[in-house]
Motif scaffolding. Sequence first.
Motif, PDB file in Angstrom:
ATOM      1  N   SER A  36       0.828  -1.208   0.000  1.00 19.96           N
ATOM      2  CA  SER A  36       0.000   0.000   0.000  1.00 19.96           C
ATOM      3  C   SER A  36       0.865   1.262   0.000  1.00 19.96           C
ATOM      4  O   SER A  36       0.495   2.267  -0.611  1.00 19.96           O
ATOM      5  CB  SER A  36      -0.966   0.001   1.184  1.00 19.96           C
ATOM      6  OG  SER A  36      -0.294   0.227   2.399  1.00 19.96           O
ATOM      7  N   ILE A  62      -6.349  10.678  -3.163  1.00 18.61           N
ATOM      8  CA  ILE A  62      -6.938   9.871  -2.091  1.00 18.61           C
ATOM      9  C   ILE A  62      -7.954   8.892  -2.657  1.00 18.61           C
ATOM     10  O   ILE A  62      -7.946   7.700  -2.327  1.00 18.61           O
ATOM     11  CB  ILE A  62      -7.576  10.783  -1.016  1.00 18.61           C
ATOM     12  CG1 ILE A  62      -6.487  11.523  -0.232  1.00 18.61           C
ATOM     13  CG2 ILE A  62      -8.468   9.976  -0.074  1.00 18.61           C
ATOM     14  CD1 ILE A  62      -7.012  12.604   0.687  1.00 18.61           C
ATOM     15  N   ILE A  63      -8.829   9.384  -3.523  1.00 28.10           N
ATOM     16  CA  ILE A  63      -9.839   8.512  -4.134  1.00 28.10           C
ATOM     17  C   ILE A  63      -9.176   7.427  -4.973  1.00 28.10           C
ATOM     18  O   ILE A  63      -9.550   6.242  -4.894  1.00 28.10           O
ATOM     19  CB  ILE A  63     -10.830   9.347  -4.975  1.00 28.10           C
ATOM     20  CG1 ILE A  63     -11.674  10.228  -4.047  1.00 28.10           C
ATOM     21  CG2 ILE A  63     -11.718   8.456  -5.837  1.00 28.10           C
ATOM     22  CD1 ILE A  63     -12.483  11.290  -4.757  1.00 28.10           C
ATOM     23  N   ILE A  66      -7.581   4.766  -2.712  1.00 24.21           N
ATOM     24  CA  ILE A  66      -8.607   3.875  -2.138  1.00 24.21           C
ATOM     25  C   ILE A  66      -9.109   2.897  -3.196  1.00 24.21           C
ATOM     26  O   ILE A  66      -9.257   1.697  -2.907  1.00 24.21           O
ATOM     27  CB  ILE A  66      -9.758   4.708  -1.540  1.00 24.21           C
ATOM     28  CG1 ILE A  66      -9.270   5.444  -0.292  1.00 24.21           C
ATOM     29  CG2 ILE A  66     -10.957   3.829  -1.203  1.00 24.21           C
ATOM     30  CD1 ILE A  66     -10.233   6.471   0.256  1.00 24.21           C
ATOM     31  N   CYS A  69      -6.371   0.274  -3.903  1.00 23.88           N
ATOM     32  CA  CYS A  69      -6.295  -0.659  -2.772  1.00 23.88           C
ATOM     33  C   CYS A  69      -7.502  -1.594  -2.757  1.00 23.88           C
ATOM     34  O   CYS A  69      -7.370  -2.783  -2.458  1.00 23.88           O
ATOM     35  CB  CYS A  69      -6.185   0.101  -1.449  1.00 23.88           C
ATOM     36  SG  CYS A  69      -4.566   0.837  -1.173  1.00 23.88           S
ATOM     37  N   HIS A  70      -8.674  -1.073  -3.097  1.00 25.29           N
ATOM     38  CA  HIS A  70      -9.877  -1.910  -3.164  1.00 25.29           C
ATOM     39  C   HIS A  70      -9.735  -2.973  -4.251  1.00 25.29           C
ATOM     40  O   HIS A  70     -10.019  -4.143  -4.031  1.00 25.29           O
ATOM     41  CB  HIS A  70     -11.108  -1.039  -3.413  1.00 25.29           C
ATOM     42  CG  HIS A  70     -12.364  -1.824  -3.603  1.00 25.29           C
ATOM     43  ND1 HIS A  70     -12.989  -2.465  -2.563  1.00 25.29           N
ATOM     44  CD2 HIS A  70     -13.088  -2.096  -4.723  1.00 25.29           C
ATOM     45  CE1 HIS A  70     -14.058  -3.095  -3.024  1.00 25.29           C
ATOM     46  NE2 HIS A  70     -14.131  -2.881  -4.335  1.00 25.29           N
ATOM     47  N   LEU A  75      -7.772  -2.970   1.061  1.00 21.72           N
ATOM     48  CA  LEU A  75      -8.507  -1.852   1.642  1.00 21.72           C
ATOM     49  C   LEU A  75      -8.214  -1.667   3.128  1.00 21.72           C
ATOM     50  O   LEU A  75      -8.261  -0.552   3.641  1.00 21.72           O
ATOM     51  CB  LEU A  75     -10.011  -2.043   1.417  1.00 21.72           C
ATOM     52  CG  LEU A  75     -10.874  -0.802   1.392  1.00 21.72           C
ATOM     53  CD1 LEU A  75     -10.303   0.264   0.470  1.00 21.72           C
ATOM     54  CD2 LEU A  75     -12.286  -1.134   0.987  1.00 21.72           C
ATOM     55  N   SER A  76      -7.853  -2.733   3.812  1.00 20.19           N
ATOM     56  CA  SER A  76      -7.567  -2.628   5.250  1.00 20.19           C
ATOM     57  C   SER A  76      -6.314  -1.797   5.535  1.00 20.19           C
ATOM     58  O   SER A  76      -6.129  -1.333   6.655  1.00 20.19           O
ATOM     59  CB  SER A  76      -7.418  -4.017   5.869  1.00 20.19           C
ATOM     60  OG  SER A  76      -6.315  -4.688   5.302  1.00 20.19           O
ATOM     61  N   ALA A  78      -5.383   0.845   3.374  1.00 20.31           N
ATOM     62  CA  ALA A  78      -5.466   1.994   2.464  1.00 20.31           C
ATOM     63  C   ALA A  78      -4.968   3.279   3.120  1.00 20.31           C
ATOM     64  O   ALA A  78      -4.468   4.169   2.434  1.00 20.31           O
ATOM     65  CB  ALA A  78      -6.904   2.170   1.968  1.00 20.31           C
ATOM     66  N   ARG A  79      -5.082   3.382   4.446  1.00 23.53           N
ATOM     67  CA  ARG A  79      -4.584   4.585   5.129  1.00 23.53           C
ATOM     68  C   ARG A  79      -3.095   4.768   4.897  1.00 23.53           C
ATOM     69  O   ARG A  79      -2.616   5.889   4.717  1.00 23.53           O
ATOM     70  CB  ARG A  79      -4.873   4.526   6.631  1.00 23.53           C
ATOM     71  CG  ARG A  79      -6.313   4.782   6.966  1.00 23.53           C
ATOM     72  CD  ARG A  79      -6.510   4.758   8.443  1.00 23.53           C
ATOM     73  NE  ARG A  79      -6.068   3.460   8.968  1.00 23.53           N
ATOM     74  CZ  ARG A  79      -6.032   3.153  10.237  1.00 23.53           C
ATOM     75  NH1 ARG A  79      -6.379   4.028  11.137  1.00 23.53           N
ATOM     76  NH2 ARG A  79      -5.633   1.968  10.625  1.00 23.53           N
ATOM     77  N   ILE A  82      -2.596   6.330   1.559  1.00 24.88           N
ATOM     78  CA  ILE A  82      -2.933   7.754   1.553  1.00 24.88           C
ATOM     79  C   ILE A  82      -1.814   8.573   2.189  1.00 24.88           C
ATOM     80  O   ILE A  82      -1.430   9.628   1.678  1.00 24.88           O
ATOM     81  CB  ILE A  82      -4.285   7.981   2.254  1.00 24.88           C
ATOM     82  CG1 ILE A  82      -5.407   7.348   1.426  1.00 24.88           C
ATOM     83  CG2 ILE A  82      -4.542   9.468   2.484  1.00 24.88           C
ATOM     84  CD1 ILE A  82      -6.740   7.257   2.139  1.00 24.88           C
TER      85      ILE A  82
END
Length: 140
Positions: A36, A62-63, A66, A69-70, A75-76, A78-79, A82
Amino acid sequence: MSFPEHHLYWTLLSIILVISPEAKDSLKLALDRFKSNLIGSGIGLICFFIEGPRVWVILFGIILAILVCHWLNLLSVARSAIVAMIIVLIFENELVTWTGALERFFSVTLGCLIGLGITRSTSFLLNYLRKHADLPQEKL
């Protein structure tokens, strides 16, 4: 060869983001965080070249982070993507060129590699000690 001090901060921050102190799934989590961070820093590097108001470019990044990552089932973490993207997009007053973004990209990547190496080596060492030195197994 010198390593600019402010880029060392980004490397250290990336190490902290990748390292996973929990024993349960620590290697998988560290690898996912590594991925990530690379996704985020790559998106940050791409976003650096997009013209327009920085707030909209950051929102777009950011979008995009996400979504990527999705799509990659990350997704877990994704922070972390970012944060890495924002690190690459940060402007220093004296270095507002694409080389500054590239240096921050490499700083994040170096931190990810070091953090993953630390997690893998400590996991290997703990597993070795549990097997050969009667170190008790951790209850999860």
